[in-house]
Design a protein around this motif. Structure first.
Motif, short mmCIF file in Angstrom:
data_model
loop_
_atom_site.label_atom_id
_atom_site.label_comp_id
_atom_site.label_asym_id
_atom_site.label_seq_id
_atom_site.Cartn_x
_atom_site.Cartn_y
_atom_site.Cartn_z
N ILE A 92 91.66 -11.56 96.55
CA ILE A 92 92.29 -11.23 95.27
C ILE A 92 91.23 -11.30 94.18
CG2 ILE A 92 93.98 -11.99 93.55
CD1 ILE A 92 95.72 -12.95 95.87
N ASN A 93 91.04 -10.19 93.47
CA ASN A 93 89.99 -10.10 92.45
C ASN A 93 90.44 -10.59 91.09
OD1 ASN A 93 88.27 -8.85 94.33
ND2 ASN A 93 89.16 -6.85 93.88
N ASP A 94 91.74 -10.51 90.82
CA ASP A 94 92.23 -10.85 89.49
C ASP A 94 93.73 -11.07 89.59
OD1 ASP A 94 92.32 -11.31 86.80
OD2 ASP A 94 91.79 -9.28 86.17
N VAL A 95 94.29 -11.64 88.54
CA VAL A 95 95.74 -11.83 88.45
C VAL A 95 96.23 -11.08 87.22
CG1 VAL A 95 97.62 -13.48 88.17
CG2 VAL A 95 95.65 -14.07 89.59
N VAL A 96 97.25 -10.26 87.39
CA VAL A 96 97.84 -9.50 86.29
C VAL A 96 99.30 -9.89 86.17
CG1 VAL A 96 98.53 -7.21 85.49
CG2 VAL A 96 96.26 -7.55 86.46
N ILE A 97 99.71 -10.33 84.97
CA ILE A 97 101.11 -10.63 84.69
C ILE A 97 101.69 -9.44 83.98
CG2 ILE A 97 102.70 -12.18 83.51
CD1 ILE A 97 100.57 -14.33 83.65
N THR A 98 102.77 -8.86 84.50
CA THR A 98 103.31 -7.66 83.88
C THR A 98 104.81 -7.53 84.15
OG1 THR A 98 103.14 -5.25 83.74
CG2 THR A 98 102.74 -6.23 85.89
N GLU A 99 105.50 -6.97 83.16
CA GLU A 99 106.89 -6.57 83.33
C GLU A 99 107.02 -5.05 83.17
OE1 GLU A 99 108.99 -8.68 84.45
OE2 GLU A 99 107.63 -10.37 84.21
N LEU A 100 105.88 -4.37 83.13
CA LEU A 100 105.92 -2.92 83.02
C LEU A 100 106.47 -2.30 84.31
CD1 LEU A 100 102.45 -2.16 81.39
CD2 LEU A 100 104.67 -2.25 80.26
N ARG A 101 107.22 -1.24 84.18
CA ARG A 101 107.72 -0.56 85.38
C ARG A 101 106.60 0.21 86.07
NH1 ARG A 101 113.41 1.43 82.59
NH2 ARG A 101 114.55 -0.51 82.99
N ASP A 102 105.58 0.58 85.32
CA ASP A 102 104.40 1.21 85.92
C ASP A 102 103.16 0.44 85.46
OD1 ASP A 102 102.42 2.71 86.97
OD2 ASP A 102 102.97 4.59 85.99
N PRO A 103 102.70 -0.53 86.27
CA PRO A 103 101.57 -1.37 85.86
C PRO A 103 100.21 -0.75 86.15
CG PRO A 103 102.40 -2.13 87.96
CD PRO A 103 103.27 -0.97 87.56
#
Length: 466
Positions: free
Chosen positions: A22-33
């Motif tokens: 795992i290169n990074d962590v992304v927190i998102t609630e976007l329907r298209d991240p």
């Protein structure tokens, strides 16, 4: 059945991929991240905007297309478990889905210390509650200002988000002295955020372990918001650019052009200046776009240009000063300014004038009304180059075969006011040689140089192919 990781977390369909890096962590609630993904990320989501099966499937498909390493689904907030539709799509592609209880994600500290100047109390919000409140601000559409309000409320300290030019991206940046000497304050905590195209800094005067954890959480949410905002603004610039380009090409005119311009925020009855920015340096170009967005009524992308449309006059000196204030002085930027002119036609003239000015290269240039040739060249729907090529090609072919100078003779003759004597002097040849070459030009092109119309035709052809 899901397997259980060493941390005791359920991992769905991850047996073959559980050791994936795992290169990074992304927190998102976007329907298209996908705008936030570069590949290899753990995508954390609570499913806040995935109430229906269709959105759960779409979100998972977009994560797969973004080449993410895995989905980390936070349970205990919106959903008690990862949705079945998400697991179905993930299983088809072998994408691991890790279920992460919210209590394990947000339980490093149970309670915050009282902010300075506030009384102690037994009912202070927990760390997880503060983090949840920040997330609620994003979901509710209050964006960066909402997140920063919650961060300041939780820590009792001023906060701000600044880009690298020092400009604030929210109103709180103006409520505290964030001048350069403050950046050396030992109490100041800075977190770097790397959204698309430009670094920003999250600043806070809070200095504790708990405040640091809250600031990291806020930075992740701001990262998502900046990415979402960048994608939205890029779409607006593209739409505005298409309408402006259609106006410049005269594909839109009259009442229809006026209606379209109103939809992107341009009053067709007012006078406007147009400012064009171009650079081969992507970072400088994006920084100039940010400067445009702070000063222009409408910002757009047209071809290789960043476009700013502004009411009233704009001087080269004023805009050079704007570049200097934002740290862009001396950058490899070609800037052209045209106008102001009134109405829809005036917008066309201002754009073409700015294009003429930007063609002068690096620096800020005030435009002049372009000549007829440049005006014609700005109409891509006309087959101008094809017609020019047809007129000049016989002369080009002759010169290549016979090492001749018919093209040079023609352009010199036309530029000298059609004087054989002046042409002979400039080419250092006898007048009879010039007359012989002109006869050859007439014979090869089939056009008489005694005709003013033919002379204009050949002059425009030579200019278009120059």
């Amino acid at each position: 059945m899901p397997q259980i990781t060493p941390l005791g977390l359920p991992l769905h369909d991850g047996a073959a991929h559980s050791d994936q890096k795992i290169n990074d962590v992304v927190i998102t609630e976007l329907r298209d991240p996908r705008p936030l993904l570069e590949g290899g990320e753990l995508v954390l989501t609570t499913g806040e905007r995935q109430h229906e099966e269709i959105w759960q499937r779409l979100f998972t498909e977009n994560v797969i297309r973004g080449n993410a390493a895995a989905i980390g689904f936070v349970t205990g907030l919106r959903h008690t478990a990862a949705p079945a539709a998400m697991l179905e799509i993930a299983e088809q592609s072998g994408l691991p889905v890790l279920e992460i209880p919210s209590r394990s994600l947000l339980s490093k500290s149970s309670r915050l210390q009282s902010p300075p100047g506030k009384p102690q109390g037994a009912s202070l919000p927990t760390l997880s509650e503060h983090q949840r409140r920040m997330l609620d601000e994003v979901v509710a559409g209050r964006g960066i200002p909402g997140v920063l309000n919650r961060l300041s409320e939780a820590t009792g300290a001023p906060t701000a988000v600044l880009d690298l030019s020092g400009a604030g991206l929210d109103h709180q940046a103006d409520s505290y002295d964030w001048s350069t000497h403050r950046l050396h304050d030992q109490r100041l905590r800075m977190t770097t955020i790397d959204p698309p195209h430009a670094k920003t800094l999250l600043l806070s005067m809070a200095h504790s372990d708990v405040a640091a954890e809250l600031q990291e959480h806020a930075a992740q949410l701001i990262h998502v918001e900046l990415g979402r905002t960048a994608a939205f603004q890029a779409g607006r610039r593209e739409l505005a650019g298409q309408i402006i380009e259609d106006v410049v090409r005269d594909a839109l005119s009259g009442a229809e052009a006026g209606r379209k311009l109103v939809t992107i925020g341009i009053d067709p009855g007012a006078s406007h200046s147009v400012l064009l920015v171009r650079s081969d340096d992507e970072a400088a170009s994006h920084a100039a776009q940010l400067t445009l967005s702070r000063t222009a009524e409408v910002v757009a992308d047209v071809g290789a240009y960043g476009v700013g449309v502004m009411r009233g006059p704009q001087s080269a000196a004023e805009w050079a000063g704007s570049l200097a204030r934002h740290g862009l002085e001396g950058q490899d930027l070609a800037v052209g300014i045209g106008g102001p002119y009134p109405g829809v036609q005036g917008l066309r003239w201002a754009f073409l004038e700015a294009q003429e000015a930007a063609a002068h290269g690096s620096g800020v240039h005030q435009g002049r009304l372009p000549n007829m040739v440049r005006l014609l060249m700005c109409m891509p729907d006309l087959p101008l180059r094809e017609v020019a090529h047809k007129a000049m090609q016989p002369l080009v072919d002759f010169d290549a075969l016979h090492t001749g100078e018919l093209v040079r003779t023609l352009t010199t003759f036309l530029d000298s006011g059609c004087s054989p004597q002046q042409t002979a002097r400039e080419l250092f040849v006898h007048r009879n040689t010039v007359r012989y070459r002109l006869e050859q030009i007439e014979r090869l092109t089939g056009l008489s140089l005694a005709s003013t119309e033919n002379r204009v035709h050949l002059w425009l052809a030579s200019q278009l192919l120059a």
